[in-house]
Write an enzyme that holds these catalytic residues in place. Sequence first.
Site, PDB file in Angstrom:
ATOM      1  N   GLY A  10      45.529  35.380  34.101  1.00  0.00           N
ATOM      2  CA  GLY A  10      44.313  36.084  33.680  1.00  0.00           C
ATOM      3  C   GLY A  10      44.537  36.911  32.429  1.00  0.00           C
ATOM      4  O   GLY A  10      43.986  38.012  32.286  1.00  0.00           O
ATOM      5  N   ASP A  60      43.594  26.792  36.599  1.00  0.00           N
ATOM      6  CA  ASP A  60      43.049  27.600  37.692  1.00  0.00           C
ATOM      7  C   ASP A  60      44.156  27.946  38.687  1.00  0.00           C
ATOM      8  O   ASP A  60      44.767  27.044  39.274  1.00  0.00           O
ATOM      9  CB  ASP A  60      41.960  26.727  38.360  1.00  0.00           C
ATOM     10  CG  ASP A  60      41.281  27.396  39.523  1.00  0.00           C
ATOM     11  OD1 ASP A  60      41.782  28.421  40.021  1.00  0.00           O
ATOM     12  OD2 ASP A  60      40.238  26.865  39.950  1.00  0.00           O
ATOM     13  N   VAL A  61      44.384  29.231  38.901  1.00  0.00           N
ATOM     14  CA  VAL A  61      45.479  29.636  39.795  1.00  0.00           C
ATOM     15  C   VAL A  61      45.223  29.276  41.260  1.00  0.00           C
ATOM     16  O   VAL A  61      46.142  29.326  42.073  1.00  0.00           O
ATOM     17  CB  VAL A  61      45.782  31.155  39.700  1.00  0.00           C
ATOM     18  CG1 VAL A  61      46.357  31.527  38.351  1.00  0.00           C
ATOM     19  CG2 VAL A  61      44.563  31.996  40.046  1.00  0.00           C
ATOM     20  N   ASN A  87      47.573  38.673  37.961  1.00  0.00           N
ATOM     21  CA  ASN A  87      46.472  39.543  37.540  1.00  0.00           C
ATOM     22  C   ASN A  87      45.117  38.843  37.591  1.00  0.00           C
ATOM     23  O   ASN A  87      44.082  39.505  37.669  1.00  0.00           O
ATOM     24  CB  ASN A  87      46.784  40.024  36.106  1.00  0.00           C
ATOM     25  CG  ASN A  87      45.588  40.630  35.425  1.00  0.00           C
ATOM     26  OD1 ASN A  87      45.198  41.745  35.712  1.00  0.00           O
ATOM     27  ND2 ASN A  87      44.970  39.873  34.509  1.00  0.00           N
ATOM     28  N   SER A 145      43.889  46.477  44.047  1.00  0.00           N
ATOM     29  CA  SER A 145      42.827  47.381  43.605  1.00  0.00           C
ATOM     30  C   SER A 145      42.787  48.548  44.582  1.00  0.00           C
ATOM     31  O   SER A 145      43.210  48.394  45.742  1.00  0.00           O
ATOM     32  CB  SER A 145      41.480  46.650  43.649  1.00  0.00           C
ATOM     33  OG  SER A 145      40.408  47.563  43.535  1.00  0.00           O
ATOM     34  N   TYR A 158      35.515  41.155  48.047  1.00  0.00           N
ATOM     35  CA  TYR A 158      36.528  41.490  47.029  1.00  0.00           C
ATOM     36  C   TYR A 158      37.555  42.446  47.632  1.00  0.00           C
ATOM     37  O   TYR A 158      38.765  42.260  47.483  1.00  0.00           O
ATOM     38  CB  TYR A 158      35.820  42.131  45.826  1.00  0.00           C
ATOM     39  CG  TYR A 158      36.738  42.688  44.766  1.00  0.00           C
ATOM     40  CD1 TYR A 158      37.371  41.843  43.852  1.00  0.00           C
ATOM     41  CD2 TYR A 158      36.955  44.063  44.647  1.00  0.00           C
ATOM     42  CE1 TYR A 158      38.204  42.359  42.861  1.00  0.00           C
ATOM     43  CE2 TYR A 158      37.778  44.582  43.659  1.00  0.00           C
ATOM     44  CZ  TYR A 158      38.402  43.727  42.771  1.00  0.00           C
ATOM     45  OH  TYR A 158      39.228  44.229  41.793  1.00  0.00           O
TER      46      TYR A 158
HETATM   47  N1  LIG Z   1      38.824  46.436  35.685  1.00  0.00           N
HETATM   48  C1  LIG Z   1      39.008  47.145  36.785  1.00  0.00           C
HETATM   49  O1  LIG Z   1      38.498  48.262  36.908  1.00  0.00           O
HETATM   50  C2  LIG Z   1      39.875  46.632  37.900  1.00  0.00           C
HETATM   51  C3  LIG Z   1      40.123  47.485  38.980  1.00  0.00           C
HETATM   52  C4  LIG Z   1      40.935  47.058  40.019  1.00  0.00           C
HETATM   53  C5  LIG Z   1      41.497  45.790  39.972  1.00  0.00           C
HETATM   54  N2  LIG Z   1      41.219  44.980  38.913  1.00  0.00           N
HETATM   55  C6  LIG Z   1      41.832  43.661  38.918  1.00  0.00           C
HETATM   56  O2  LIG Z   1      42.475  43.450  37.687  1.00  0.00           O
HETATM   57  C7  LIG Z   1      42.540  42.059  37.423  1.00  0.00           C
HETATM   58  C8  LIG Z   1      42.070  41.801  35.997  1.00  0.00           C
HETATM   59  O3  LIG Z   1      40.698  42.092  35.920  1.00  0.00           O
HETATM   60  P1  LIG Z   1      39.998  42.649  34.601  1.00  0.00           P
HETATM   61  O4  LIG Z   1      39.336  43.910  34.976  1.00  0.00           O
HETATM   62  O5  LIG Z   1      40.943  42.652  33.473  1.00  0.00           O
HETATM   63  O6  LIG Z   1      38.807  41.602  34.424  1.00  0.00           O
HETATM   64  P2  LIG Z   1      38.748  40.273  33.535  1.00  0.00           P
HETATM   65  O7  LIG Z   1      37.584  39.529  34.044  1.00  0.00           O
HETATM   66  O8  LIG Z   1      38.812  40.625  32.103  1.00  0.00           O
HETATM   67  O9  LIG Z   1      40.111  39.538  33.884  1.00  0.00           O
HETATM   68  C9  LIG Z   1      40.251  38.563  34.872  1.00  0.00           C
HETATM   69  C10 LIG Z   1      40.918  37.376  34.236  1.00  0.00           C
HETATM   70  O10 LIG Z   1      41.240  36.430  35.250  1.00  0.00           O
HETATM   71  C11 LIG Z   1      40.917  35.129  34.752  1.00  0.00           C
HETATM   72  N3  LIG Z   1      40.643  34.251  35.882  1.00  0.00           N
HETATM   73  C12 LIG Z   1      39.609  34.311  36.748  1.00  0.00           C
HETATM   74  N4  LIG Z   1      39.688  33.310  37.627  1.00  0.00           N
HETATM   75  C13 LIG Z   1      40.815  32.611  37.317  1.00  0.00           C
HETATM   76  C14 LIG Z   1      41.426  31.454  37.862  1.00  0.00           C
HETATM   77  N5  LIG Z   1      40.899  30.818  38.919  1.00  0.00           N
HETATM   78  N6  LIG Z   1      42.575  31.014  37.299  1.00  0.00           N
HETATM   79  C15 LIG Z   1      43.117  31.636  36.231  1.00  0.00           C
HETATM   80  N7  LIG Z   1      42.559  32.733  35.667  1.00  0.00           N
HETATM   81  C16 LIG Z   1      41.425  33.208  36.211  1.00  0.00           C
HETATM   82  C17 LIG Z   1      39.668  35.346  33.901  1.00  0.00           C
HETATM   83  O11 LIG Z   1      39.492  34.290  33.002  1.00  0.00           O
HETATM   84  C18 LIG Z   1      39.988  36.661  33.242  1.00  0.00           C
HETATM   85  O12 LIG Z   1      40.689  36.478  32.034  1.00  0.00           O
HETATM   86  C19 LIG Z   1      41.662  41.379  38.498  1.00  0.00           C
HETATM   87  O13 LIG Z   1      42.504  40.878  39.513  1.00  0.00           O
HETATM   88  C20 LIG Z   1      40.838  42.525  39.024  1.00  0.00           C
HETATM   89  O14 LIG Z   1      40.414  42.329  40.348  1.00  0.00           O
HETATM   90  C21 LIG Z   1      40.432  45.363  37.871  1.00  0.00           C
END
Ligand SMILES: NC(=O)c1ccc[n+]([C@@H]2O[C@H](COP(=O)([O-])OP(=O)(O)OC[C@H]3O[C@@H](n4cnc5c(N)ncnc54)[C@H](O)[C@@H]3O)[C@@H](O)[C@H]2O)c1
Length: 253
Positions: A10, A60-61, A87, A145, A158
């Site tokens: 990601g 896709d992971v 991530n 999270s 989630y």
């Molecule tokens: N932003 C926040 O406040 C927050 C808080 C807690 C946890 N998180 C976690 O952090 C991680 C990153 O999220 P983010 O906030 O940067 O959002 P984001 O949407 O920018 O990042 C998620 C990334 O995962 C990729 N992705 C989604 N499905 C995928 C798949 N099947 N295979 C490969 N890649 C895939 C997307 O293309 C994207 O680049 C996530 O796991 C999210 O749950 C984020």
Amino acid sequence: MNSKNILITGSGSGLGRAMSIRLASEGYNIILNGRTESKLIETQEILKEYNVKTFIKTGDVSDSKFVESMISEIIDDVELLHAVINNAGISGKPGSILRMAEAEAQKIMDINFKGTWLVSKYSGLAMKKQRKLTPLRGKIINVSSFAGLEPMPSLGMYSCSKAAIISLTKSFAKELAPVITANAICPGYHITPIYKNDPNLIQSMWNSINMIPLLERVGTAEDVTGLISYLVSDDSNYMTGQIISICGGVILH
Ligand SMILES: NC(=O)c1ccc[n+]([C@@H]2O[C@H](COP(=O)([O-])OP(=O)(O)OC[C@H]3O[C@@H](n4cnc5c(N)ncnc54)[C@H](O)[C@@H]3O)[C@@H](O)[C@H]2O)c1
């Protein structure tokens, strides 16, 4: 100059991109993964200034065939995989789990939980093999999270997927010790595409569910990168099975 190789899933946006930039700036070679090639190329372009090796693995992971071949290709490319940061994730649409469609629930669990398991599984197998080649240990770092510790009412499935990641992290820590460590981080509310890059959306969400950070601000993507830098470094070698919140004090853990 650091010559360790780190896979970040990601990494085409948000936290994953910020982690890639931070770790490349510290000299790590970065293997970028995500579903959208153009976003990974954007990250790769940003990393050019750090003169590290970068690789793109689009896919896709939650697809086991893809993950197995991705890890095998990575070993062909770089020989040793030092750390993997799970991530990649999706939140799903906010709403009641009573009304959630089965397919939507499945998708969240598949990407967040099964994807983390698959990447850890194939990385763990590769890291165990490479132990014969190097005394370096492997590190698995999972992105959970705060919602994995205290469910968000609007994001029930989630929250379940992120709680499952916490348990998975502990299972991997127990099973893979002492060769490989596994730890998880629990971010808070960070301005990324998952929140449409909109701090107002985040604030209205935290008010509506009454889960407000003690530090009274939204997080940036960069707020988690120092912890990630520590977790991939040798400074964290005596640490495994730990769940670390970096959420501005939304919950106390
Ligand atoms: N932003 C926040 O406040 C927050 C808080 C807690 C946890 N998180 C976690 O952090 C991680 C990153 O999220 P983010 O906030 O940067 O959002 P984001 O949407 O920018 O990042 C998620 C990334 O995962 C990729 N992705 C989604 N499905 C995928 C798949 N099947 N295979 C490969 N890649 C895939 C997307 O293309 C994207 O680049 C996530 O796991 C999210 O749950 C984020």
